[in-house]
Write a protein that holds these residues in place. Sequence first.
Motif, PDB file in Angstrom:
ATOM      1  N   VAL A  32       0.822  -1.215   0.000  1.00 25.13           N
ATOM      2  CA  VAL A  32       0.000   0.000   0.000  1.00 25.13           C
ATOM      3  C   VAL A  32       0.861   1.272   0.000  1.00 25.13           C
ATOM      4  O   VAL A  32       0.637   2.182  -0.820  1.00 25.13           O
ATOM      5  CB  VAL A  32      -0.994  -0.009   1.177  1.00 25.13           C
ATOM      6  CG1 VAL A  32      -1.661   1.363   1.337  1.00 25.13           C
ATOM      7  CG2 VAL A  32      -2.061  -1.082   0.955  1.00 25.13           C
ATOM      8  N   PRO A  33       1.866   1.408   0.886  1.00 23.20           N
ATOM      9  CA  PRO A  33       2.699   2.618   0.846  1.00 23.20           C
ATOM     10  C   PRO A  33       3.409   2.806  -0.498  1.00 23.20           C
ATOM     11  O   PRO A  33       3.595   3.944  -0.950  1.00 23.20           O
ATOM     12  CB  PRO A  33       3.703   2.394   1.978  1.00 23.20           C
ATOM     13  CG  PRO A  33       3.008   1.472   2.915  1.00 23.20           C
ATOM     14  CD  PRO A  33       2.230   0.560   2.042  1.00 23.20           C
ATOM     15  N   LEU A  34       3.825   1.702  -1.142  1.00 25.38           N
ATOM     16  CA  LEU A  34       4.481   1.821  -2.442  1.00 25.38           C
ATOM     17  C   LEU A  34       3.555   2.463  -3.459  1.00 25.38           C
ATOM     18  O   LEU A  34       3.987   3.290  -4.281  1.00 25.38           O
ATOM     19  CB  LEU A  34       4.919   0.438  -2.948  1.00 25.38           C
ATOM     20  CG  LEU A  34       6.073  -0.251  -2.229  1.00 25.38           C
ATOM     21  CD1 LEU A  34       6.339  -1.620  -2.847  1.00 25.38           C
ATOM     22  CD2 LEU A  34       7.335   0.599  -2.287  1.00 25.38           C
ATOM     23  N   CYS A  35       2.267   2.091  -3.420  1.00 22.85           N
ATOM     24  CA  CYS A  35       1.319   2.651  -4.383  1.00 22.85           C
ATOM     25  C   CYS A  35       1.044   4.132  -4.129  1.00 22.85           C
ATOM     26  O   CYS A  35       0.655   4.860  -5.046  1.00 22.85           O
ATOM     27  CB  CYS A  35       0.012   1.854  -4.350  1.00 22.85           C
ATOM     28  SG  CYS A  35       0.171   0.195  -5.056  1.00 22.85           S
ATOM     29  N   PHE A  36       1.249   4.585  -2.910  1.00 29.92           N
ATOM     30  CA  PHE A  36       1.072   6.008  -2.610  1.00 29.92           C
ATOM     31  C   PHE A  36       2.213   6.862  -3.173  1.00 29.92           C
ATOM     32  O   PHE A  36       2.055   8.067  -3.366  1.00 29.92           O
ATOM     33  CB  PHE A  36       0.950   6.230  -1.105  1.00 29.92           C
ATOM     34  CG  PHE A  36      -0.463   6.117  -0.586  1.00 29.92           C
ATOM     35  CD1 PHE A  36      -1.328   7.198  -0.621  1.00 29.92           C
ATOM     36  CD2 PHE A  36      -0.924   4.914  -0.068  1.00 29.92           C
ATOM     37  CE1 PHE A  36      -2.627   7.098  -0.154  1.00 29.92           C
ATOM     38  CE2 PHE A  36      -2.226   4.793   0.411  1.00 29.92           C
ATOM     39  CZ  PHE A  36      -3.083   5.895   0.369  1.00 29.92           C
ATOM     40  N   VAL A  37       3.366   6.264  -3.418  1.00 31.39           N
ATOM     41  CA  VAL A  37       4.520   7.036  -3.915  1.00 31.39           C
ATOM     42  C   VAL A  37       4.980   6.566  -5.294  1.00 31.39           C
ATOM     43  O   VAL A  37       6.107   6.866  -5.713  1.00 31.39           O
ATOM     44  CB  VAL A  37       5.698   6.960  -2.916  1.00 31.39           C
ATOM     45  CG1 VAL A  37       5.315   7.566  -1.583  1.00 31.39           C
ATOM     46  CG2 VAL A  37       6.196   5.518  -2.734  1.00 31.39           C
ATOM     47  N   TYR A  88      14.006   1.601  -8.326  1.00 33.95           N
ATOM     48  CA  TYR A  88      13.734   2.926  -8.896  1.00 33.95           C
ATOM     49  C   TYR A  88      12.663   3.653  -8.095  1.00 33.95           C
ATOM     50  O   TYR A  88      12.769   4.860  -7.844  1.00 33.95           O
ATOM     51  CB  TYR A  88      13.309   2.777 -10.359  1.00 33.95           C
ATOM     52  CG  TYR A  88      12.987   4.078 -11.045  1.00 33.95           C
ATOM     53  CD1 TYR A  88      14.010   4.902 -11.521  1.00 33.95           C
ATOM     54  CD2 TYR A  88      11.674   4.487 -11.230  1.00 33.95           C
ATOM     55  CE1 TYR A  88      13.725   6.104 -12.167  1.00 33.95           C
ATOM     56  CE2 TYR A  88      11.368   5.686 -11.861  1.00 33.95           C
ATOM     57  CZ  TYR A  88      12.405   6.489 -12.330  1.00 33.95           C
ATOM     58  OH  TYR A  88      12.103   7.680 -12.947  1.00 33.95           O
ATOM     59  N   ILE A  89      11.618   2.910  -7.672  1.00 39.00           N
ATOM     60  CA  ILE A  89      10.553   3.509  -6.860  1.00 39.00           C
ATOM     61  C   ILE A  89      11.130   4.065  -5.564  1.00 39.00           C
ATOM     62  O   ILE A  89      10.824   5.199  -5.157  1.00 39.00           O
ATOM     63  CB  ILE A  89       9.450   2.479  -6.564  1.00 39.00           C
ATOM     64  CG1 ILE A  89       8.742   2.051  -7.854  1.00 39.00           C
ATOM     65  CG2 ILE A  89       8.432   3.035  -5.560  1.00 39.00           C
ATOM     66  CD1 ILE A  89       7.792   0.880  -7.670  1.00 39.00           C
ATOM     67  N   ILE A  90      11.974   3.282  -4.912  1.00 39.92           N
ATOM     68  CA  ILE A  90      12.578   3.712  -3.648  1.00 39.92           C
ATOM     69  C   ILE A  90      13.480   4.921  -3.871  1.00 39.92           C
ATOM     70  O   ILE A  90      13.455   5.895  -3.099  1.00 39.92           O
ATOM     71  CB  ILE A  90      13.370   2.559  -3.004  1.00 39.92           C
ATOM     72  CG1 ILE A  90      12.450   1.354  -2.732  1.00 39.92           C
ATOM     73  CG2 ILE A  90      14.018   3.025  -1.704  1.00 39.92           C
ATOM     74  CD1 ILE A  90      11.275   1.650  -1.829  1.00 39.92           C
ATOM     75  N   ALA A  91      14.281   4.877  -4.932  1.00 44.04           N
ATOM     76  CA  ALA A  91      15.200   5.983  -5.216  1.00 44.04           C
ATOM     77  C   ALA A  91      14.435   7.273  -5.478  1.00 44.04           C
ATOM     78  O   ALA A  91      14.831   8.351  -5.009  1.00 44.04           O
ATOM     79  CB  ALA A  91      16.088   5.636  -6.404  1.00 44.04           C
ATOM     80  N   GLN A  92      13.343   7.183  -6.216  1.00 44.03           N
ATOM     81  CA  GLN A  92      12.542   8.375  -6.500  1.00 44.03           C
ATOM     82  C   GLN A  92      11.843   8.899  -5.246  1.00 44.03           C
ATOM     83  O   GLN A  92      11.679  10.106  -5.075  1.00 44.03           O
ATOM     84  CB  GLN A  92      11.502   8.051  -7.577  1.00 44.03           C
ATOM     85  CG  GLN A  92      12.086   7.806  -8.951  1.00 44.03           C
ATOM     86  CD  GLN A  92      12.774   9.035  -9.518  1.00 44.03           C
ATOM     87  OE1 GLN A  92      12.181  10.103  -9.630  1.00 44.03           O
ATOM     88  NE2 GLN A  92      14.061   8.901  -9.849  1.00 44.03           N
ATOM     89  N   ALA A  93      11.468   7.993  -4.371  1.00 47.07           N
ATOM     90  CA  ALA A  93      10.734   8.407  -3.166  1.00 47.07           C
ATOM     91  C   ALA A  93      11.640   9.089  -2.147  1.00 47.07           C
ATOM     92  O   ALA A  93      11.238  10.058  -1.496  1.00 47.07           O
ATOM     93  CB  ALA A  93      10.050   7.201  -2.527  1.00 47.07           C
ATOM     94  N   VAL A  94      12.892   8.601  -1.990  1.00 51.37           N
ATOM     95  CA  VAL A  94      13.761   9.158  -0.948  1.00 51.37           C
ATOM     96  C   VAL A  94      14.712  10.221  -1.484  1.00 51.37           C
ATOM     97  O   VAL A  94      15.259  11.016  -0.711  1.00 51.37           O
ATOM     98  CB  VAL A  94      14.563   8.047  -0.241  1.00 51.37           C
ATOM     99  CG1 VAL A  94      13.635   7.033   0.393  1.00 51.37           C
ATOM    100  CG2 VAL A  94      15.540   7.374  -1.201  1.00 51.37           C
ATOM    101  N   GLY A  95      14.934  10.241  -2.814  1.00 55.78           N
ATOM    102  CA  GLY A  95      15.767  11.277  -3.398  1.00 55.78           C
ATOM    103  C   GLY A  95      17.238  11.156  -3.080  1.00 55.78           C
ATOM    104  O   GLY A  95      17.999  12.106  -3.273  1.00 55.78           O
TER     105      GLY A  95
END
Length: 537
Positions: free
Chosen positions: A308-313, A329-336
């Motif tokens: 669920v948190p992944l779909c929010f970001v 890639y999702i994690i990298a984009q979310a944390v910058g």
Amino acid sequence: MSRRISKESPNSLGEKHGGISGDDVLINGRRGSADDMLAVLGYQAELVRSRSTLQVAFMSFVLASVPYGLATTLYYPLIGGGPVAVIWGWVAVCLIILCVAISLGEITSVYPTAGGVYYQTYMLSSPKYRNITAWICGWAYSLGNMTITLSVNFGTTLFFIGCVNIFTDADGVGIWTATTWQTWLLFVAITLLCNAISALGNKWLPLLDTFAIFWTFAGVFAIIITILVVARNGRHNASYALGNFTASSGWVPGWSFFIGLLHAAYATSATGMILSMCEEVRQPATQVPKAMVGTVVLNMICGFIFLVPLCFVLPAIEDLILLAQPFPYIIAQAVGSQGGAFALCVPIMVLGILCGVGCTTASSRCVWAFSRDGAIPGYQLWKQVNHKLDVPLNAMMLCMVCEILLGLIYFGSTAAFNGFSGAGVIFLTIAYVMPIIVSLIGRRKALKNGVYDFGAFGYFCNFVAVAWTLLVTPLFSMPSYLPVPATGMNYASAVFVGGVAVSAIWYFVWGIKNYVGPPAAQEEVERRRSSIVINHH
């Protein structure tokens, strides 16, 4: 070969404390143990019973390694339907697999052996057809164990490469453009590592499984808290995160959603692999069914919390579907932060290795159990147990070599992982459903000899399991997207047909005249059971 009973076996513990443990039995008035029950089923105990209820549940959890399985196959629901396929596909498949686990749990409480569904199918089938049904189930179960183990190790390989490529050069390109050879060699190294840990560290594996539980939840909470708090690119609203449907596979929307179910089916496919550990569990008739069912529920909750948190970001889906491994890639984009994103991926990378070790362990027991009944070419070699290590080492090496050779498919298709995971799910699903079907044909009469019989609810679970198999077999043989380039072919059907061909050829060359199944037929087991009273506390 003489029987070997662990110092910590239920029998010795019962005598030490003056009582009878959960699965101790009375045979003709004599106190026995799970090993005596195994003798009733036709086998001598050769492996050490070293796992408690919690430990076998922990291993079942590690076999699934939900965050790892969901992270490495996230591509499929993203192209299949986006957030709807990711979250609700997961919930739907978990409820189906719960029915499969309940169905297998009922039967396992009657026949708790390392042969698992293969042995159960033989015992529950009509005497006229039991040899062929057991043969089909045993080969499907063995090949499913091997291909799932292969897909786990290959998925870990691709995930490692994706994590390294979180770090980019000045042009934003990942720092490691892995060649086909480099990818395959990394896969071989991971496979060798998992086999070494499983073979040399067998007595410590329960501790490793226990560690994995705490590691999993610590890693999951670290990931979801960080990405939700930082969310460098903002957060979607709930209607998008929980309700957006975007089919990008090229298939019609309904079928596209089903294609995305490979994500959840893969993460839950190992549910029945724990059956192969029955002869290393202290109270298998009750512990293994509880572990299977309880783990599915725990996995469903853990997976929901993770997804669920992944779909929010989520970044733009059109960008994600261009990547073989979108999770890093999702994690990298979310944390910058590249370094921070890599650190958050480390728990999943470790889980990949732990899952590979668990699958290696279970698959070796499966092949060993099938070999001791003479069903695999060269079975005299594969049925041997290395008593210094307390593992069926030869069977483990057979699995390892087959997995490494099958990994060569990657040289012909960049979608090889899809083929491995799809074939593994198909093989295991067919194997799981065969004892369920023959139990239904026999009106579930054999369950009267077990611990669990859920009556009408059990019938419902059985029918759900059969329906799931009818969907899975053609579904996961399909390409994941259209149009299909030559290098993107789904080799699941080729691996499946190849496995069936090997099984069929060996049956007509050797099995039709020589294979007789497990050492004790159903009638003999029932006769022995008539003098047994099982105490379940």
